[in-house]
Design a protein around this motif. Sequence first.
Motif, short mmCIF file in Angstrom:
data_model
loop_
_atom_site.label_atom_id
_atom_site.label_comp_id
_atom_site.label_asym_id
_atom_site.label_seq_id
_atom_site.Cartn_x
_atom_site.Cartn_y
_atom_site.Cartn_z
N THR A 1 51.00 -29.45 36.60
CA THR A 1 51.72 -29.94 37.77
C THR A 1 52.42 -28.77 38.43
O THR A 1 52.57 -27.70 37.82
CB THR A 1 52.71 -31.04 37.38
OG1 THR A 1 53.30 -31.59 38.56
CG2 THR A 1 53.81 -30.51 36.47
N THR A 2 52.85 -28.95 39.67
CA THR A 2 53.46 -27.88 40.46
C THR A 2 54.65 -28.44 41.23
O THR A 2 54.83 -29.65 41.33
CB THR A 2 52.44 -27.30 41.45
OG1 THR A 2 51.95 -28.37 42.29
CG2 THR A 2 51.27 -26.64 40.75
N PRO A 3 55.48 -27.56 41.80
CA PRO A 3 56.64 -28.04 42.57
C PRO A 3 56.28 -28.96 43.73
O PRO A 3 57.01 -29.91 44.03
CB PRO A 3 57.29 -26.75 43.07
CG PRO A 3 56.90 -25.72 42.09
CD PRO A 3 55.50 -26.09 41.66
N ASN A 4 55.14 -28.70 44.39
CA ASN A 4 54.80 -29.56 45.54
C ASN A 4 54.39 -30.96 45.12
O ASN A 4 54.23 -31.84 45.96
CB ASN A 4 53.72 -28.90 46.41
CG ASN A 4 52.38 -28.82 45.73
OD1 ASN A 4 52.24 -29.12 44.56
ND2 ASN A 4 51.37 -28.38 46.48
N ARG A 5 54.23 -31.18 43.81
CA ARG A 5 54.01 -32.53 43.28
C ARG A 5 55.29 -33.08 42.67
O ARG A 5 55.26 -34.09 41.97
CB ARG A 5 52.90 -32.51 42.23
CG ARG A 5 51.54 -32.09 42.75
CD ARG A 5 50.47 -32.17 41.68
NE ARG A 5 50.30 -33.53 41.17
CZ ARG A 5 49.59 -34.48 41.76
NH1 ARG A 5 48.95 -34.22 42.90
NH2 ARG A 5 49.50 -35.68 41.25
#
Length: 321
Positions: free
Chosen positions: A177-181
């Motif tokens: 997962t990433t910050p934009n999620r």
Amino acid sequence: MDDLASAFSGLPYFNPMMMMNKSETSATRRLLQCTGFGLYMNDISSKFAPPATRAPDLPPDAFAARRTIVDQVAHWCETNKSDSSVEWVPIMYLYELVKGSAKRARDWGHMLFTEPTLSQFLIVMIMPEPCDCGNYSHHDYDAMTKYQADRMMSLLTYLHEAWDWGNKPNWVRATYTTPNRSFKIDPAVLPGVNKSVTPSKGAPPIFHVTQESFSPTLLEGEIEKIDNVCTQGQETRAGPAVVEAARKRVLGSKEDRPDVGDAWMNKNPRECANCQLVKDKALLMCARCKLVHYCSKECQKAHWPNHKIWCKTASVTASAS
């Protein structure tokens, strides 16, 4: 922790594996503790429960990301407990397969979940936003996530076959997962079906590896350290032929590691086992067990009265038996 080990070492039932640490970084040690003390004794949810003081080895943003994931998985388990046979429990964060195996940033696992049978595992990697430099290798998150799934299945397979540990591992599933999620994971990764699953539209890929499909990734030095940790825990070792077959099944090479950008190739600082200072320079390693590091010969000598309780090797134990 060393002081406690010294205090109890004279007891006839003392086992160094009894010294549990919720911040444990060695997956080998934690897996042995899961079978020795039960899954729920190894649940790290409390480290991320509000109100909480963040884990000392995590910066605030990393703590928040892991707490988001732990809360999301717990909510899914509660919501689906009547329909799902899987109850995911977080057992590790910021971990390496065995102490000293994460030589680069690329080698760290980020979150590890399992369930009561200890045969199904979920890895969640926490990645930064991709950069805009045009070099895909700088953010080849797919390769690093698949690499972690293969590494975990290699470890599980070796522990089960060479050391008679736990149930036969069924599968390891990994995603990121990433910050934009908002650090949320794709719910498609959570059901406990024994086959590959399809990620939701636009979500990161989900890698599903089994004993029949994983790529062996352990190195000779890592297997030696795994053996030494198992020896510390007084685990039962299989016969020489079985151990050799297990080694061949999980042994990989350095060339199998993902080729990623400079940001993921930084060396991992190590902590002196005696003075507990984190040093960027190459530290001395215990030549016997190869599981602890020291910033000087003085620190190594000062720490020996405590370390000698833990300092065991599988080769010495085998030759003495």
